[in-house]
Design an enzyme around this catalytic site. Sequence first.
Site, mmCIF file in Angstrom:
data_model
loop_
_atom_site.group_PDB
_atom_site.id
_atom_site.type_symbol
_atom_site.label_atom_id
_atom_site.label_comp_id
_atom_site.label_asym_id
_atom_site.label_seq_id
_atom_site.Cartn_x
_atom_site.Cartn_y
_atom_site.Cartn_z
ATOM 1 N N LYS A 35 -61.026 -25.184 -8.271
ATOM 2 C CA LYS A 35 -61.385 -24.133 -7.495
ATOM 3 C C LYS A 35 -62.995 -24.273 -7.108
ATOM 4 C CE LYS A 35 -58.695 -20.071 -8.249
ATOM 5 N NZ LYS A 35 -58.740 -18.749 -8.865
ATOM 6 N N THR A 121 -59.882 -4.052 -12.530
ATOM 7 C CA THR A 121 -59.105 -2.988 -12.665
ATOM 8 C C THR A 121 -58.796 -2.908 -13.970
ATOM 9 O OG1 THR A 121 -58.423 -2.828 -10.378
ATOM 10 C CG2 THR A 121 -57.486 -1.522 -11.999
ATOM 11 N N PHE A 152 -62.514 -1.143 -4.434
ATOM 12 C CA PHE A 152 -61.767 -0.687 -3.624
ATOM 13 C C PHE A 152 -61.190 -1.467 -2.512
ATOM 14 C CE2 PHE A 152 -64.100 2.721 -5.957
ATOM 15 C CZ PHE A 152 -63.155 3.374 -6.767
ATOM 16 N N LEU A 153 -61.674 -2.611 -2.727
ATOM 17 C CA LEU A 153 -61.106 -3.406 -1.424
ATOM 18 C C LEU A 153 -59.817 -3.622 -1.189
ATOM 19 C CD1 LEU A 153 -63.357 -6.615 -2.713
ATOM 20 C CD2 LEU A 153 -64.059 -4.615 -1.387
ATOM 21 N N CYS A 260 -52.129 -5.009 -6.192
ATOM 22 C CA CYS A 260 -52.746 -3.819 -6.860
ATOM 23 C C CYS A 260 -51.524 -2.817 -7.014
ATOM 24 C CB CYS A 260 -53.923 -3.387 -5.880
ATOM 25 S SG CYS A 260 -55.329 -4.525 -6.173
ATOM 26 N N LYS A 263 -48.553 -3.131 -9.953
ATOM 27 C CA LYS A 263 -49.338 -3.468 -11.028
ATOM 28 C C LYS A 263 -50.123 -2.148 -11.655
ATOM 29 C CE LYS A 263 -53.260 -5.629 -12.177
ATOM 30 N NZ LYS A 263 -54.423 -6.288 -11.861
HETATM 31 C C1 UDX Z 1 -55.043 -1.470 -2.357
HETATM 32 C C2 UDX Z 1 -56.167 -0.519 -2.281
HETATM 33 O O1 UDX Z 1 -55.921 0.034 -0.868
HETATM 34 C C3 UDX Z 1 -57.342 -0.962 -2.549
HETATM 35 O O2 UDX Z 1 -58.196 0.026 -2.415
HETATM 36 C C4 UDX Z 1 -57.581 -1.349 -3.814
HETATM 37 O O3 UDX Z 1 -58.852 -2.012 -4.039
HETATM 38 C C5 UDX Z 1 -56.605 -2.655 -3.870
HETATM 39 O O4 UDX Z 1 -55.050 -2.071 -3.623
HETATM 40 P P1 UDX Z 1 -54.261 -3.637 -0.892
HETATM 41 O O5 UDX Z 1 -53.344 -3.941 -1.902
HETATM 42 O O6 UDX Z 1 -55.038 -4.792 -0.443
HETATM 43 O O7 UDX Z 1 -55.337 -2.730 -1.504
HETATM 44 O O8 UDX Z 1 -53.418 -3.236 0.117
HETATM 45 P P2 UDX Z 1 -53.081 -1.827 1.007
HETATM 46 O O9 UDX Z 1 -53.613 -1.953 2.222
HETATM 47 O O10 UDX Z 1 -53.334 -0.612 0.257
HETATM 48 O O11 UDX Z 1 -51.531 -1.739 1.245
HETATM 49 C C6 UDX Z 1 -50.705 -1.874 -0.111
HETATM 50 C C7 UDX Z 1 -49.268 -1.708 0.433
HETATM 51 O O12 UDX Z 1 -48.903 -0.460 0.748
HETATM 52 C C8 UDX Z 1 -48.843 -2.826 1.276
HETATM 53 O O13 UDX Z 1 -47.775 -3.343 0.886
HETATM 54 C C9 UDX Z 1 -48.568 -1.971 2.661
HETATM 55 O O14 UDX Z 1 -47.629 -2.446 3.428
HETATM 56 C C10 UDX Z 1 -48.039 -0.589 1.807
HETATM 57 N N1 UDX Z 1 -48.426 0.619 2.707
HETATM 58 C C11 UDX Z 1 -49.569 1.041 3.051
HETATM 59 C C12 UDX Z 1 -47.322 1.050 3.237
HETATM 60 O O15 UDX Z 1 -46.368 1.024 3.063
HETATM 61 N N2 UDX Z 1 -47.504 2.564 4.059
HETATM 62 C C13 UDX Z 1 -48.811 2.858 4.163
HETATM 63 O O16 UDX Z 1 -48.963 3.826 4.846
HETATM 64 C C14 UDX Z 1 -49.783 2.050 3.583
#
Ligand code: UDX
Length: 435
Positions: A35, A121, A152-153, A260, A263
């Site tokens: 990596k 986390t 919170f990315l 995220c 888990k």
């Molecule tokens: C999430 C958090 O948003 C972020 O702040 C944290 O740091 C990491 O976890 P991420 O996992 O990248 O981020 O994706 P996110 O955009 O939050 O979506 C998570 C899941 O929820 C996806 O499968 C998405 O499709 C689903 N989702 C999201 C829905 O089904 N409905 C929604 O309204 C929003």
Amino acid sequence: MKIGVVGGGYVGLTTGVCFSSLGHDVFVVEKVEEKVKKLKEGIPPFYEPGLEELLKKMLMEGKIRFSTNIKEMTEFSEIIFICVGTPPKEDGYPDLSQIEEAAREIALHLRDYRVIVEKSTVPVRTSYWIERTIRLNLHRPVEFDVASNPEFLREGSAIKDFLNPDRIVIGVSSERAKNILLELYKDFQCPKIITDISSAELIKHASNSFLAMKISFANLLSEICEKTGANVEVVTHAIGLDRRIGTDFLKAGIGYGGSCFPKDIKAFIKIGEELGIDMSLLKDVHNINERRIDIFISKLKGALWNIKGKTITILGISFKPDTDDIREAPSLKLSRRLREEGAYLKLYDPKAVENAKREFPENPPEVEYFSDPYLALQNADAACVVTEWEEVKKLDLKEVKRIMRTPIIVDGRNVYNPQLLREAGIEYYPTGIKF
Ligand code: UDX
């Protein structure tokens, strides 16, 4: 400032690249040599919009470096961010052994004061263990502080989220650490929450659990809508316009996935239970999410009658658009279930095909992969929309109707206008809308 990062994964690399783009000097240490080699060439180990370009630019400007040498990183940095993985164990509790290893190794090379910041986390009270591990492994008395600064990315918009956060959370136990972290974030205009470390640690799990709860609530509503003829899109939009609720994260669908939410919710349940707290609220959030696949499959069966021997196209493999991440992706759960029932699968995704190939050992015609949606739809008996990629939203519906064997679309993300599909002659099964 001089910033060290332990872990060149999603969080570590984004953190490192973004801090370097703000003018800091960054040293990322990663234990997988392969990596490190790639990162030095400017190649990230995953797809994230804008990351590769920014990484290459920062390497050219000499603002970021990569190494396997934690000693050099510890000597170099004023602030060290721990960004290693915390994968779930069998029981759902996060495996914190990489955090412990990072703390121990930093301690072995600590010669002067440093702020060691958890960004991964972690369960509330992890900082106590980091602090203790460092103290026990120091060669000679050195002052140091442990702090918490959760990220919170969101994947797919990680750089934007890093550079324009809604808030910055800083958990500290000394004025010295507080001032250093405030200096680091001095140009950020968003609210800064300065708090004790336990509160900071808790905020991350609380935040993700709340967002998952909103999604599961929308999905629960969609179940009710499907049985009553109400329209979940209208219902969630209307409730979201109440500013106390908000429209974000109320999109009903095939369920949440990713590295995220699944888990973190399981971890938070476990953390609460170990503290003797009834966590049934979050267990229900998880259960509602789990049954999304059952509901989706029963809809598919309602359209196809038998699954066995049918060719089914999966539109979208990644857990959400703009990423190649397939961890806990609904597409995988759905595909496994359909394979068990004897379906032939055509899996389409613009970015995640290579990652998905590792998941299914079968060859064509059992499982086939495509990066062109029209090839994936050829002669299919049904298509399942699982990820709302732009490429999927923009499909030419007339062409879709022409090339499918039977024009049936089951939509787990509600990307189409039902009226347009009807006009195109496609049988359409959206989520939470009786049609
Ligand atoms: C999430 C958090 O948003 C972020 O702040 C944290 O740091 C990491 O976890 P991420 O996992 O990248 O981020 O994706 P996110 O955009 O939050 O979506 C998570 C899941 O929820 C996806 O499968 C998405 O499709 C689903 N989702 C999201 C829905 O089904 N409905 C929604 O309204 C929003």
